[in-house]
Design a protein around this motif. Structure first.
Motif, PDB file in Angstrom:
ATOM      1  N   PRO A  37      22.554  -8.491  -9.081  1.00  0.00           N
ATOM      2  CA  PRO A  37      23.798  -9.125  -9.522  1.00  0.00           C
ATOM      3  C   PRO A  37      24.664  -8.139 -10.295  1.00  0.00           C
ATOM      4  O   PRO A  37      24.199  -7.081 -10.710  1.00  0.00           O
ATOM      5  N   ILE A  38      25.908  -8.494 -10.500  1.00  0.00           N
ATOM      6  CA  ILE A  38      26.811  -7.738 -11.370  1.00  0.00           C
ATOM      7  C   ILE A  38      26.748  -8.383 -12.745  1.00  0.00           C
ATOM      8  O   ILE A  38      26.850  -9.603 -12.868  1.00  0.00           O
ATOM      9  N   ASN A  39      26.568  -7.595 -13.784  1.00  0.00           N
ATOM     10  CA  ASN A  39      26.517  -8.110 -15.142  1.00  0.00           C
ATOM     11  C   ASN A  39      27.814  -7.730 -15.843  1.00  0.00           C
ATOM     12  O   ASN A  39      28.072  -6.553 -16.101  1.00  0.00           O
ATOM     13  N   LEU A  40      28.643  -8.747 -16.137  1.00  0.00           N
ATOM     14  CA  LEU A  40      29.919  -8.501 -16.810  1.00  0.00           C
ATOM     15  C   LEU A  40      29.701  -8.272 -18.301  1.00  0.00           C
ATOM     16  O   LEU A  40      28.722  -8.755 -18.880  1.00  0.00           O
ATOM     17  N   ALA A  41      30.607  -7.579 -18.922  1.00  0.00           N
ATOM     18  CA  ALA A  41      30.563  -7.390 -20.372  1.00  0.00           C
ATOM     19  C   ALA A  41      30.680  -8.750 -21.046  1.00  0.00           C
ATOM     20  O   ALA A  41      31.398  -9.630 -20.584  1.00  0.00           O
ATOM     21  N   SER A  42      29.948  -8.932 -22.150  1.00  0.00           N
ATOM     22  CA  SER A  42      29.953 -10.190 -22.901  1.00  0.00           C
ATOM     23  C   SER A  42      30.685 -10.009 -24.218  1.00  0.00           C
ATOM     24  O   SER A  42      30.470  -9.016 -24.919  1.00  0.00           O
ATOM     25  N   PHE A  43      31.546 -10.980 -24.544  1.00  0.00           N
ATOM     26  CA  PHE A  43      32.316 -10.943 -25.781  1.00  0.00           C
ATOM     27  C   PHE A  43      32.386 -12.335 -26.374  1.00  0.00           C
ATOM     28  O   PHE A  43      32.436 -13.322 -25.640  1.00  0.00           O
ATOM     29  N   THR A  44      32.434 -12.430 -27.706  1.00  0.00           N
ATOM     30  CA  THR A  44      32.796 -13.690 -28.344  1.00  0.00           C
ATOM     31  C   THR A  44      34.288 -13.889 -28.139  1.00  0.00           C
ATOM     32  O   THR A  44      35.005 -12.952 -27.771  1.00  0.00           O
ATOM     33  N   THR A  45      34.771 -15.092 -28.399  1.00  0.00           N
ATOM     34  CA  THR A  45      36.210 -15.339 -28.274  1.00  0.00           C
ATOM     35  C   THR A  45      37.000 -14.427 -29.198  1.00  0.00           C
ATOM     36  O   THR A  45      38.021 -13.859 -28.795  1.00  0.00           O
ATOM     37  N   ASN A  46      36.520 -14.234 -30.440  1.00  0.00           N
ATOM     38  CA  ASN A  46      37.231 -13.343 -31.376  1.00  0.00           C
ATOM     39  C   ASN A  46      37.268 -11.913 -30.865  1.00  0.00           C
ATOM     40  O   ASN A  46      38.319 -11.257 -30.916  1.00  0.00           O
ATOM     41  N   ASP A  47      36.132 -11.406 -30.363  1.00  0.00           N
ATOM     42  CA  ASP A  47      36.105 -10.041 -29.833  1.00  0.00           C
ATOM     43  C   ASP A  47      36.986  -9.925 -28.590  1.00  0.00           C
ATOM     44  O   ASP A  47      37.677  -8.927 -28.403  1.00  0.00           O
ATOM     45  N   ARG A  48      36.964 -10.943 -27.742  1.00  0.00           N
ATOM     46  CA  ARG A  48      37.809 -10.956 -26.547  1.00  0.00           C
ATOM     47  C   ARG A  48      39.275 -10.860 -26.923  1.00  0.00           C
ATOM     48  O   ARG A  48      40.040 -10.130 -26.296  1.00  0.00           O
ATOM     49  N   ASN A  49      39.659 -11.578 -27.969  1.00  0.00           N
ATOM     50  CA  ASN A  49      41.063 -11.576 -28.387  1.00  0.00           C
ATOM     51  C   ASN A  49      41.509 -10.221 -28.920  1.00  0.00           C
ATOM     52  O   ASN A  49      42.707  -9.952 -28.993  1.00  0.00           O
ATOM     53  N   ASN A  50      40.568  -9.364 -29.301  1.00  0.00           N
ATOM     54  CA  ASN A  50      40.901  -8.022 -29.791  1.00  0.00           C
ATOM     55  C   ASN A  50      40.978  -6.987 -28.670  1.00  0.00           C
ATOM     56  O   ASN A  50      41.311  -5.829 -28.922  1.00  0.00           O
ATOM     57  N   LEU A  51      40.656  -7.390 -27.446  1.00  0.00           N
ATOM     58  CA  LEU A  51      40.742  -6.471 -26.312  1.00  0.00           C
ATOM     59  C   LEU A  51      42.201  -6.233 -25.922  1.00  0.00           C
ATOM     60  O   LEU A  51      43.049  -7.094 -26.120  1.00  0.00           O
ATOM     61  N   THR A  52      42.471  -5.082 -25.349  1.00  0.00           N
ATOM     62  CA  THR A  52      43.762  -4.835 -24.718  1.00  0.00           C
ATOM     63  C   THR A  52      43.557  -5.132 -23.237  1.00  0.00           C
ATOM     64  O   THR A  52      43.189  -4.257 -22.465  1.00  0.00           O
ATOM     65  N   ALA A  53      43.736  -6.393 -22.870  1.00  0.00           N
ATOM     66  CA  ALA A  53      43.433  -6.841 -21.513  1.00  0.00           C
ATOM     67  C   ALA A  53      44.597  -6.610 -20.566  1.00  0.00           C
ATOM     68  O   ALA A  53      45.755  -6.578 -20.979  1.00  0.00           O
ATOM     69  N   THR A  54      44.255  -6.444 -19.299  1.00  0.00           N
ATOM     70  CA  THR A  54      45.261  -6.371 -18.239  1.00  0.00           C
ATOM     71  C   THR A  54      44.884  -7.380 -17.154  1.00  0.00           C
ATOM     72  O   THR A  54      43.705  -7.726 -16.997  1.00  0.00           O
ATOM     73  N   ASN A  55      45.871  -7.866 -16.429  1.00  0.00           N
ATOM     74  CA  ASN A  55      45.610  -8.829 -15.372  1.00  0.00           C
ATOM     75  C   ASN A  55      44.529  -8.314 -14.434  1.00  0.00           C
ATOM     76  O   ASN A  55      44.577  -7.162 -14.002  1.00  0.00           O
ATOM     77  N   GLY A  56      43.526  -9.161 -14.168  1.00  0.00           N
ATOM     78  CA  GLY A  56      42.413  -8.791 -13.301  1.00  0.00           C
ATOM     79  C   GLY A  56      41.124  -8.520 -14.057  1.00  0.00           C
ATOM     80  O   GLY A  56      40.064  -8.435 -13.448  1.00  0.00           O
ATOM     81  N   ASP A  57      41.186  -8.377 -15.389  1.00  0.00           N
ATOM     82  CA  ASP A  57      39.965  -8.162 -16.171  1.00  0.00           C
ATOM     83  C   ASP A  57      39.090  -9.409 -16.135  1.00  0.00           C
ATOM     84  O   ASP A  57      39.591 -10.535 -16.088  1.00  0.00           O
ATOM     85  N   MET A  58      37.758  -9.228 -16.159  1.00  0.00           N
ATOM     86  CA  MET A  58      36.815 -10.348 -16.215  1.00  0.00           C
ATOM     87  C   MET A  58      35.745 -10.065 -17.260  1.00  0.00           C
ATOM     88  O   MET A  58      35.321  -8.921 -17.416  1.00  0.00           O
ATOM     89  N   ILE A  59      35.319 -11.115 -17.968  1.00  0.00           N
ATOM     90  CA  ILE A  59      34.265 -11.020 -18.985  1.00  0.00           C
ATOM     91  C   ILE A  59      33.413 -12.287 -18.944  1.00  0.00           C
ATOM     92  O   ILE A  59      33.752 -13.264 -18.271  1.00  0.00           O
ATOM     93  N   TYR A  60      32.306 -12.265 -19.714  1.00  0.00           N
ATOM     94  CA  TYR A  60      31.551 -13.477 -20.003  1.00  0.00           C
ATOM     95  C   TYR A  60      31.775 -13.780 -21.474  1.00  0.00           C
ATOM     96  O   TYR A  60      31.517 -12.941 -22.338  1.00  0.00           O
ATOM     97  N   ASN A  61      32.287 -14.994 -21.779  1.00  0.00           N
ATOM     98  CA  ASN A  61      32.583 -15.393 -23.152  1.00  0.00           C
ATOM     99  C   ASN A  61      31.344 -16.082 -23.721  1.00  0.00           C
ATOM    100  O   ASN A  61      30.950 -17.158 -23.270  1.00  0.00           O
TER     101      ASN A  61
END
Length: 79
Positions: A37-61
């Motif tokens: 399987p592919i294992n996506l990076a895991s982030f809490t909601t707070n950590d996710r909100n600190n990312l500089t995201a671009t359209n198309g990014d995927m994570i596990y919250n």
């Protein structure tokens, strides 16, 4: 630039590819992952909100236990 017909790991442990910037995988047809399987990076909601995201990014919250993607400038749950 790395160009190879195949890469074989003969050591113990998990091979790691690191970069101080982005890593791009490119193929003329598609990139295929087989036998695992592919294992996506895991982030809490707070950590996710600190990312500089671009359209198309995927994570596990881990706060919501949901897969999420960044689309049209916002994080959305992937169902």
């Amino acid at each position: 630039k790395i160009t190879a017909d195949s890469i074989v790991s003969t050591g113990t442990g998990v091979p790691t590819i690191e970069s101080a910037s982005s890593i791009n995988l490119s193929a003329s047809d598609r990139v295929t992952v087989t036998q695992s399987p592919i294992n996506l990076a895991s982030f809490t909601t707070n950590d996710r909100n600190n990312l500089t995201a671009t359209n198309g990014d995927m994570i596990y919250n881990t706060t919501t236990n949901k897969f999420q993607g960044y689309a049209n400038g916002a994080w959305v749950d992937l169902h």
